[in-house]
Design a protein around this motif. Structure first.
Motif, PDB file in Angstrom:
ATOM      1  N   ALA A  19       0.830  -1.211   0.000  1.00  0.00           N
ATOM      2  CA  ALA A  19       0.000   0.000   0.000  1.00  0.00           C
ATOM      3  C   ALA A  19       0.865   1.262   0.000  1.00  0.00           C
ATOM      4  N   ALA A  20       2.144   1.091   0.357  1.00  0.00           N
ATOM      5  CA  ALA A  20       3.072   2.216   0.304  1.00  0.00           C
ATOM      6  C   ALA A  20       3.770   2.283  -1.061  1.00  0.00           C
ATOM      7  N   GLY A  21       3.441   1.347  -1.955  1.00  0.00           N
ATOM      8  CA  GLY A  21       3.980   1.394  -3.312  1.00  0.00           C
ATOM      9  C   GLY A  21       5.194   0.523  -3.554  1.00  0.00           C
ATOM     10  N   VAL A  22       5.454  -0.420  -2.638  1.00  0.00           N
ATOM     11  CA  VAL A  22       6.639  -1.279  -2.778  1.00  0.00           C
ATOM     12  C   VAL A  22       6.208  -2.749  -2.731  1.00  0.00           C
ATOM     13  N   GLU A  23       6.588  -3.490  -3.753  1.00  0.00           N
ATOM     14  CA  GLU A  23       6.246  -4.912  -3.787  1.00  0.00           C
ATOM     15  C   GLU A  23       7.478  -5.747  -4.094  1.00  0.00           C
ATOM     16  N   LYS A  62      -7.953  -0.288  -7.939  1.00  0.00           N
ATOM     17  CA  LYS A  62      -7.838  -0.332  -6.483  1.00  0.00           C
ATOM     18  C   LYS A  62      -6.425   0.031  -6.011  1.00  0.00           C
ATOM     19  N   ARG A  63      -5.399  -0.376  -6.780  1.00  0.00           N
ATOM     20  CA  ARG A  63      -4.026  -0.051  -6.379  1.00  0.00           C
ATOM     21  C   ARG A  63      -3.835   1.458  -6.308  1.00  0.00           C
ATOM     22  N   SER A  64      -4.265   2.147  -7.367  1.00  0.00           N
ATOM     23  CA  SER A  64      -4.064   3.596  -7.388  1.00  0.00           C
ATOM     24  C   SER A  64      -4.908   4.278  -6.311  1.00  0.00           C
ATOM     25  N   GLN A  65      -6.122   3.755  -6.088  1.00  0.00           N
ATOM     26  CA  GLN A  65      -6.975   4.331  -5.034  1.00  0.00           C
ATOM     27  C   GLN A  65      -6.342   4.155  -3.658  1.00  0.00           C
ATOM     28  N   THR A  66      -5.770   2.958  -3.431  1.00  0.00           N
ATOM     29  CA  THR A  66      -5.125   2.678  -2.141  1.00  0.00           C
ATOM     30  C   THR A  66      -4.049   3.704  -1.839  1.00  0.00           C
ATOM     31  N   MET A  67      -3.334   4.119  -2.877  1.00  0.00           N
ATOM     32  CA  MET A  67      -2.244   5.072  -2.683  1.00  0.00           C
ATOM     33  C   MET A  67      -2.710   6.517  -2.793  1.00  0.00           C
ATOM     34  N   GLY A  68      -4.012   6.713  -2.924  1.00  0.00           N
ATOM     35  CA  GLY A  68      -4.557   8.068  -2.943  1.00  0.00           C
ATOM     36  C   GLY A  68      -4.321   8.802  -4.247  1.00  0.00           C
ATOM     37  N   GLN A  69      -4.012   8.061  -5.303  1.00  0.00           N
ATOM     38  CA  GLN A  69      -3.768   8.711  -6.586  1.00  0.00           C
ATOM     39  C   GLN A  69      -5.091   9.181  -7.180  1.00  0.00           C
ATOM     40  N   VAL A  70      -5.110  10.420  -7.630  1.00  0.00           N
ATOM     41  CA  VAL A  70      -6.325  11.013  -8.181  1.00  0.00           C
ATOM     42  C   VAL A  70      -6.083  11.340  -9.653  1.00  0.00           C
ATOM     43  N   LEU A  76       1.808  14.027  -5.939  1.00  0.00           N
ATOM     44  CA  LEU A  76       1.469  12.931  -5.044  1.00  0.00           C
ATOM     45  C   LEU A  76       1.388  13.442  -3.609  1.00  0.00           C
ATOM     46  N   ASP A  77       0.602  12.763  -2.813  1.00  0.00           N
ATOM     47  CA  ASP A  77       0.441  13.094  -1.403  1.00  0.00           C
ATOM     48  C   ASP A  77       1.800  12.975  -0.691  1.00  0.00           C
ATOM     49  N   ALA A  78       2.162  13.991   0.078  1.00  0.00           N
ATOM     50  CA  ALA A  78       3.440  13.964   0.794  1.00  0.00           C
ATOM     51  C   ALA A  78       3.505  12.776   1.758  1.00  0.00           C
ATOM     52  N   ALA A  79       2.372  12.417   2.343  1.00  0.00           N
ATOM     53  CA  ALA A  79       2.350  11.273   3.268  1.00  0.00           C
ATOM     54  C   ALA A  79       2.732   9.986   2.538  1.00  0.00           C
ATOM     55  N   LEU A  80       2.315   9.874   1.286  1.00  0.00           N
ATOM     56  CA  LEU A  80       2.646   8.699   0.483  1.00  0.00           C
ATOM     57  C   LEU A  80       4.165   8.590   0.309  1.00  0.00           C
ATOM     58  N   ARG A  83       5.770   7.416   3.538  1.00  0.00           N
ATOM     59  CA  ARG A  83       5.625   5.965   3.753  1.00  0.00           C
ATOM     60  C   ARG A  83       6.587   5.201   2.846  1.00  0.00           C
ATOM     61  N   LEU A  84       6.713   5.676   1.612  1.00  0.00           N
ATOM     62  CA  LEU A  84       7.628   5.028   0.670  1.00  0.00           C
ATOM     63  C   LEU A  84       9.055   5.040   1.225  1.00  0.00           C
ATOM     64  N   GLU A  85       9.475   6.189   1.736  1.00  0.00           N
ATOM     65  CA  GLU A  85      10.826   6.289   2.291  1.00  0.00           C
ATOM     66  C   GLU A  85      11.012   5.324   3.459  1.00  0.00           C
TER      67      GLU A  85
END
Ligand code: SF4
Length: 100
Positions: A19-23, A62-70, A76-80, A83-85
């Protein structure tokens, strides 16, 4: 291939790595914080899609929604990014991924 230990990590706000964009893909760490593609659903007047002809990947879903992508919003959301960092730091410290 077994799951890397960093996949059990949860960010300070309880987010999973995916959900933070790392798999994890085999021994590779895949980073994608904006999976939705602006070209994917846009069509020209004749109805032809602007998406790349080989691509079945960039749907807003759903993936993009989970990460708040609009859709239509590039920033991109700074919080995202925070979390990625967090996740990348833990993954790098584990030393398990062979490439990114
Ligand atoms: S390859 Fe797919 S995701 Fe990338 S720009 Fe083209 S249509 Fe979008």
């Amino acid at each position: 291939m077994r799951a890397h230990a960093w996949q059990n990590y949860r960010t300070k706000d309880g987010t999973t790595p995916s959900a933070a964009g790392v798999e994890q893909l085999g021994d590779m760490l895949v980073v994608n914080v904006a999976p939705g593609c602006e070209y994917f659903t846009v069509r020209d007047d004749a109805g032809h899609s602007f998406r790349c002809s080989f691509c079945g990947y960039g749907r807003f879903d759903k993936r993009s929604q989970t990460m708040g992508q609009v859709r239509g919003q590039v920033d991109l959301d700074a919080a995202l990014l925070g979390r990625l960092e967090e996740v990348l730091r833990v993954a790098a410290e584990s030393g398990e991924a062979r490439h990114v």
